[in-house]
Design an enzyme around this catalytic site. Sequence first.
Site, short mmCIF file in Angstrom:
data_model
loop_
_atom_site.label_atom_id
_atom_site.label_comp_id
_atom_site.label_asym_id
_atom_site.label_seq_id
_atom_site.Cartn_x
_atom_site.Cartn_y
_atom_site.Cartn_z
N HIS A 163 4.45 -7.66 -2.46
CA HIS A 163 3.87 -6.52 -1.70
C HIS A 163 4.70 -6.23 -0.46
O HIS A 163 4.31 -6.64 0.65
CB HIS A 163 2.43 -6.86 -1.30
CG HIS A 163 1.61 -5.67 -0.91
ND1 HIS A 163 1.65 -5.10 0.35
CD2 HIS A 163 0.71 -4.95 -1.62
CE1 HIS A 163 0.80 -4.08 0.41
NE2 HIS A 163 0.21 -3.97 -0.77
N ILE A 169 5.07 -5.40 3.43
CA ILE A 169 3.93 -4.89 4.21
C ILE A 169 2.73 -5.78 3.91
O ILE A 169 2.43 -6.06 2.74
CB ILE A 169 3.59 -3.43 3.84
CG1 ILE A 169 4.76 -2.51 4.20
CG2 ILE A 169 2.33 -2.98 4.56
CD1 ILE A 169 4.55 -1.06 3.79
N GLY A 172 -3.61 -4.44 3.27
CA GLY A 172 -4.73 -4.10 4.14
C GLY A 172 -5.96 -4.96 3.88
O GLY A 172 -6.68 -5.33 4.82
N VAL A 173 -6.21 -5.30 2.62
CA VAL A 173 -7.39 -6.11 2.32
C VAL A 173 -7.28 -7.49 2.96
O VAL A 173 -8.29 -8.12 3.30
CB VAL A 173 -7.59 -6.23 0.79
CG1 VAL A 173 -7.97 -4.88 0.20
CG2 VAL A 173 -6.34 -6.78 0.12
N GLU A 177 -9.69 -9.43 5.51
CA GLU A 177 -10.07 -10.82 5.26
C GLU A 177 -9.81 -11.69 6.49
O GLU A 177 -10.64 -12.55 6.85
CB GLU A 177 -9.28 -11.36 4.07
CG GLU A 177 -9.41 -12.86 3.83
CD GLU A 177 -10.82 -13.29 3.42
OE1 GLU A 177 -11.12 -14.49 3.59
OE2 GLU A 177 -11.59 -12.44 2.92
#
Length: 258
Positions: A163, A169, A172-173, A177
């Site tokens: 990723h 990057i 976002g999840v 978290e």
Amino acid sequence: PQGTIRSVLSPFLYCDTEENSKESAGCSHLRSVRVANSCGSMAAACIGLGAPPTAIKLPQRACSSPRNQMSKYRRQRTAAPSRLIVRAAEGEAPAEGEAAAAPAAIETTGNNFKPVKDIQEIMKVLPHRFPFLLVDRVVELDYQKSAVGYKNITINDQFFPGHFPERAIMPGVLQVEAMAQLGGIMMLDPEAPAKEQFFFGGIEKCRFKKPVVPGDTLMMRVNVTKYNKRFGIVKLSAKAYVGPDLVCEADLTLAMGS
């Protein structure tokens, strides 16, 4: 006579005004005396012309105005260094003619904040382990009210190879978290006889503002907005920053349980 004295003093006292600009053409030799800001010097000039001291009545404006101007000038000179310090602290350019304060060495300005909970203490509270432990340090903690912590982002994080291979990057999840884990540290009591855990109950109003990349420090703050102890439901306001920039925000719901 007083009228004679006033006529002599007119160009001396008011030679810088527009009304007397034409009459003041020949008063340059007196202007240097006026700069000295001394009404006594003006009186001495009149006495030298033969006027008795009791006949000299200088206008109040002429005596007080230059003195007030000089006092204002001195106050500005005295206050100038403090204003320079404020500008230097805020990153502004120093005033012309003033030396700039020496900046701190960049190697001494890192983000090595004193921990309230270091990674060893965090691992006593959270059940998460590699590769999913996403809080490196807690730097502020108000139990069951608010917390501030951070994660250092490095290229060695296990999610970057996928990723993305060509542009790393942080997902976002995982930012969400990480904020939830900080919320769990804030809510869980490591000294409780029956060790608790927390679970995600919901994510609302989640927004991602800017990419988080290797080399960034993800600073996070969580605040409790509502806590129902009977059902173990906690509502959190969570925000994450890189430097001054807000990169992620969300309203989180945690369900506390054993």
